[in-house]
Design a protein around this motif. Structure first.
Motif, mmCIF file in Angstrom:
data_model
loop_
_atom_site.group_PDB
_atom_site.id
_atom_site.type_symbol
_atom_site.label_atom_id
_atom_site.label_comp_id
_atom_site.label_asym_id
_atom_site.label_seq_id
_atom_site.Cartn_x
_atom_site.Cartn_y
_atom_site.Cartn_z
ATOM 1 N N PRO A 1 20.931 33.516 61.596
ATOM 2 C CA PRO A 1 21.867 33.307 62.905
ATOM 3 C C PRO A 1 22.908 34.336 62.266
ATOM 4 O O PRO A 1 23.373 34.428 61.160
ATOM 5 C CB PRO A 1 22.264 31.887 62.791
ATOM 6 N N ASN A 2 23.894 34.593 63.243
ATOM 7 C CA ASN A 2 24.965 35.680 62.886
ATOM 8 C C ASN A 2 26.202 34.630 62.965
ATOM 9 O O ASN A 2 26.504 33.854 63.648
ATOM 10 C CB ASN A 2 25.253 36.533 64.327
ATOM 11 N N PRO A 3 26.985 34.951 62.046
ATOM 12 C CA PRO A 3 28.118 34.080 61.490
ATOM 13 C C PRO A 3 29.364 34.147 62.533
ATOM 14 O O PRO A 3 29.986 33.215 62.552
ATOM 15 C CB PRO A 3 28.472 34.378 60.042
ATOM 16 N N ASN A 4 29.269 34.864 63.276
ATOM 17 C CA ASN A 4 30.512 35.098 64.310
ATOM 18 C C ASN A 4 30.180 34.230 65.401
ATOM 19 O O ASN A 4 30.908 33.860 66.194
ATOM 20 C CB ASN A 4 30.330 36.610 64.893
ATOM 21 N N THR A 5 28.854 33.733 65.615
ATOM 22 C CA THR A 5 28.748 33.021 66.698
ATOM 23 C C THR A 5 28.150 31.390 66.003
ATOM 24 O O THR A 5 28.514 30.403 66.587
ATOM 25 C CB THR A 5 27.784 33.391 67.699
ATOM 26 N N SER A 6 27.542 31.550 64.886
ATOM 27 C CA SER A 6 26.765 30.318 64.495
ATOM 28 C C SER A 6 27.383 29.693 63.297
ATOM 29 O O SER A 6 27.751 30.352 62.207
ATOM 30 C CB SER A 6 25.314 30.901 63.862
ATOM 31 N N GLY A 7 27.588 28.395 63.404
ATOM 32 C CA GLY A 7 28.024 27.297 62.234
ATOM 33 C C GLY A 7 27.171 27.360 61.039
ATOM 34 O O GLY A 7 27.487 27.272 59.936
ATOM 35 N N THR A 8 25.961 27.514 61.437
ATOM 36 C CA THR A 8 24.660 27.432 60.471
ATOM 37 C C THR A 8 24.869 28.602 59.413
ATOM 38 O O THR A 8 24.834 28.481 58.302
ATOM 39 C CB THR A 8 23.343 27.590 61.306
ATOM 40 N N ALA A 9 25.028 29.898 60.017
ATOM 41 C CA ALA A 9 25.172 31.086 59.366
ATOM 42 C C ALA A 9 26.393 31.071 58.300
ATOM 43 O O ALA A 9 26.237 31.402 57.168
ATOM 44 C CB ALA A 9 25.217 32.266 59.945
ATOM 45 N N ILE B 1 26.534 31.240 54.230
ATOM 46 C CA ILE B 1 27.102 32.358 53.415
ATOM 47 C C ILE B 1 28.084 31.487 52.416
ATOM 48 O O ILE B 1 28.208 31.535 51.151
ATOM 49 C CB ILE B 1 27.957 33.030 54.360
ATOM 50 N N THR B 2 28.679 30.259 52.795
ATOM 51 C CA THR B 2 29.442 29.481 51.897
ATOM 52 C C THR B 2 28.696 28.651 50.685
ATOM 53 O O THR B 2 29.284 28.610 49.769
ATOM 54 C CB THR B 2 30.610 28.662 52.684
ATOM 55 N N THR B 3 27.515 28.360 51.394
ATOM 56 C CA THR B 3 26.704 27.786 50.370
ATOM 57 C C THR B 3 26.281 28.615 49.021
ATOM 58 O O THR B 3 26.286 28.386 47.873
ATOM 59 C CB THR B 3 25.631 27.318 50.997
ATOM 60 N N LEU B 4 25.911 30.023 49.614
ATOM 61 C CA LEU B 4 25.615 30.990 48.430
ATOM 62 C C LEU B 4 26.610 31.249 47.641
ATOM 63 O O LEU B 4 26.634 31.408 46.508
ATOM 64 C CB LEU B 4 25.234 32.430 49.237
ATOM 65 N N ILE B 5 28.059 31.321 48.506
ATOM 66 C CA ILE B 5 29.216 31.432 47.442
ATOM 67 C C ILE B 5 29.390 30.479 46.376
ATOM 68 O O ILE B 5 29.737 30.894 45.237
ATOM 69 C CB ILE B 5 30.506 31.674 48.558
ATOM 70 N N GLN B 6 29.454 29.229 46.884
ATOM 71 C CA GLN B 6 29.307 28.161 45.978
ATOM 72 C C GLN B 6 28.306 28.096 44.883
ATOM 73 O O GLN B 6 28.673 27.584 43.749
ATOM 74 C CB GLN B 6 29.377 26.720 46.834
ATOM 75 N N ILE B 7 27.103 28.715 45.160
ATOM 76 C CA ILE B 7 26.125 28.624 43.892
ATOM 77 C C ILE B 7 26.428 29.781 43.131
ATOM 78 O O ILE B 7 26.195 29.690 41.929
ATOM 79 C CB ILE B 7 24.691 28.615 44.752
ATOM 80 N N PHE C 1 27.529 37.915 48.349
ATOM 81 C CA PHE C 1 27.518 39.001 49.138
ATOM 82 C C PHE C 1 26.881 40.218 48.733
ATOM 83 O O PHE C 1 25.975 40.608 49.698
ATOM 84 C CB PHE C 1 28.900 39.765 49.463
ATOM 85 N N ASP C 2 26.431 40.385 47.464
ATOM 86 C CA ASP C 2 25.102 41.175 47.131
ATOM 87 C C ASP C 2 24.076 40.780 47.689
ATOM 88 O O ASP C 2 22.983 41.671 48.107
ATOM 89 C CB ASP C 2 25.086 41.309 45.700
ATOM 90 N N ILE D 1 34.185 35.445 57.386
ATOM 91 C CA ILE D 1 33.254 35.946 58.465
ATOM 92 C C ILE D 1 33.379 37.483 58.495
ATOM 93 O O ILE D 1 32.531 38.395 58.982
ATOM 94 C CB ILE D 1 33.589 35.164 59.759
ATOM 95 N N SER D 2 34.676 37.770 58.530
ATOM 96 C CA SER D 2 35.349 39.317 58.546
ATOM 97 C C SER D 2 34.645 39.968 57.470
ATOM 98 O O SER D 2 34.404 41.082 57.762
ATOM 99 C CB SER D 2 36.653 39.384 58.536
ATOM 100 N N ARG D 3 34.472 39.608 56.463
ATOM 101 C CA ARG D 3 33.985 40.337 55.049
ATOM 102 C C ARG D 3 32.632 40.606 55.592
ATOM 103 O O ARG D 3 31.699 41.715 55.396
ATOM 104 C CB ARG D 3 34.129 39.493 54.006
ATOM 105 N N TRP D 4 31.915 39.515 56.054
ATOM 106 C CA TRP D 4 30.419 39.858 56.339
ATOM 107 C C TRP D 4 30.259 40.775 57.690
ATOM 108 O O TRP D 4 29.349 41.550 57.380
ATOM 109 C CB TRP D 4 29.800 38.510 56.942
ATOM 110 N N THR D 5 31.002 40.431 58.483
ATOM 111 C CA THR D 5 30.774 41.668 59.748
ATOM 112 C C THR D 5 31.272 42.914 59.314
ATOM 113 O O THR D 5 30.509 43.888 59.797
ATOM 114 C CB THR D 5 31.835 41.055 60.650
ATOM 115 N N LYS D 6 32.058 43.245 58.288
ATOM 116 C CA LYS D 6 32.628 44.584 57.786
ATOM 117 C C LYS D 6 31.425 45.091 57.000
ATOM 118 O O LYS D 6 31.443 46.184 56.935
ATOM 119 C CB LYS D 6 34.048 44.441 57.264
ATOM 120 N N GLU D 7 31.279 44.215 55.833
ATOM 121 C CA GLU D 7 30.575 44.811 54.409
ATOM 122 C C GLU D 7 28.714 44.517 54.830
ATOM 123 O O GLU D 7 28.344 45.491 54.242
ATOM 124 C CB GLU D 7 31.103 44.102 53.337
ATOM 125 N N VAL D 8 28.358 43.853 55.611
ATOM 126 C CA VAL D 8 26.832 43.415 55.685
ATOM 127 C C VAL D 8 26.277 44.006 56.997
ATOM 128 O O VAL D 8 25.463 44.655 57.023
ATOM 129 C CB VAL D 8 26.769 41.887 55.462
#
Length: 339
Positions: free
Chosen positions: A160-168, A172-178, A185-186, A326-333
């Motif tokens: 899902p797209n994090p701009n609309t989805s809490g799942t996404a 992302i925050t799960t990956l950051i915490q791991i 982000f890579d 979310i802004s970082r994902w939208t700009k960088e990914v």
């Protein structure tokens, strides 16, 4: 006598109509639409009040509440990931209400959200895997997050797209915490390269749906959504990543200055009853419900058998943090070309 009876009858009808009107409300549905519908039907049957709803994904719900801050048209936010409820409460778009069933809710859920909002259900993040598609491609099933960035899954991953989805956002925050933010982000960039043009969905359950239909082999979703597709007869199974995964604590919250706060509170009390929460499984919504007295559906994922990270709901529910990630994902990914 006839006149008295007529007056009494009219009075009773007027009283019933007034009671029904007082119980009327409108809510944002951040859960599956069929779940919201069955709850609305049950609410009307028990109280006589109308419960109308609008289905919006988590991000859309927060945007709508912000847009209507001066004059809200909704009384309750039902469902949706915790970051939206956390952010809404901090921005005073939502008001904490202590429900009658407060002490019946799982203590660990209340402690995890630090009483910032009312837990409605919980579930773990993971993958919906279509083994039929993988077999045709002679590919193994992914078992962990880094697998989703492997080039062999080119065009076969939906999320899902994090701009609309809490799942996404939870993903992302799960990956950051791991893995840490930069490494996360890579990995997201590698995963992006494997997502087809139609592979980013508005709701989190949409990725499970694409995997179920065989349009992709893997959909990043909450495990209960993968289970729901399996129960409906589609060839998908739920897979929990080996490195660990995050959880959601979906909430129910009172909208600040909503048109009918009394009905909103009545509705919240109603949806936290075990009898109401049991309705979720009847429409194939297999989250673990928040009331400890509510039986767990047999098809629901067993969270005790899944490696769960200690997800920091307060930190990642912060409005500024949420907006930055979310802004970082939208700009960088998202703008990156698929190679």
């Amino acid at each position: 006598m006839r006149r008295t009876k007529r007056l009494l009858t009219l009075t009773l009808f007027a009283t019933a109509a007034t009671a029904g009107a007082q119980g009327n409300l409108t809510f944002v549905c951040g859960a599956q639409a069929d779940w919201c519908q069955v709850v609305a039907n049950a609410y009307k049957k028990e109280t006589g009040g109308e419960a109308k709803f609008l289905r919006l994904s988590a991000g859309e719900s927060l945007a709508r509440l912000r847009a209507e801050k001066a004059n809200p048209s909704f009384d309750v936010l039902f469902g949706g990931t915790g970051d939206v409820h956390e952010a809404g409460t901090k921005e005073k778009l939502l008001t904490f209400y202590k429900p009658k069933a407060w002490n019946e809710l799982y203590p660990e859920l209340r402690q995890q959200v630090k009483d910032a909002y009312i837990p409605l259900y919980t579930g773990a993040l993971g993958m919906a895997v279509n083994d039929t598609v993988l077999k045709k491609r002679n590919l193994p099933a992914p078992t962990d997050w880094p697998d989703l960035g492997d080039p062999k899954y080119k065009g076969l991953v939906a999320m899902p797209n994090p701009n609309t989805s809490g799942t996404a956002y939870t993903m992302i925050t799960t990956l950051i915490q791991i893995y840490g933010e930069d490494k996360a982000f890579d990995l997201l960039k590698k995963i992006h390269n494997n997502v087809p043009r139609n592979g980013y969905t508005r709701p989190g359950s949409g990725a499970a749906f694409l995997a179920a239909r065989g349009e992709v082999a893997v959909g990043v979703t909450f495990l209960h959504d993968a289970v729901a597709q399996n129960v409906r007869g589609f060839p998908v199974r739920a897979v929990a990543p080996k490195a660990g995964t995050g959880t959601e604590i979906g909430g129910v919250s009172l909208v600040t200055n909503g048109p009918n706060p009394a009905a909103g509170k009545q509705f919240i009390d109603f949806v936290l009853k075990p009898e109401t929460q049991k309705l979720a499984a009847t429409v194939e919504s297999f989250q673990i419900q928040s009331n400890a007295k509510t039986p767990v559906a047999a098809a629901s994922p067993n969270l005790d058998k899944i490696k769960l990270i200690d997800y920091d709901f307060g930190k990642w529910g912060d409005s500024a943090t949420r907006a930055r990630i979310i802004s970082r994902w939208t700009k960088e990914v998202f703008p990156l070309p698929r190679r």
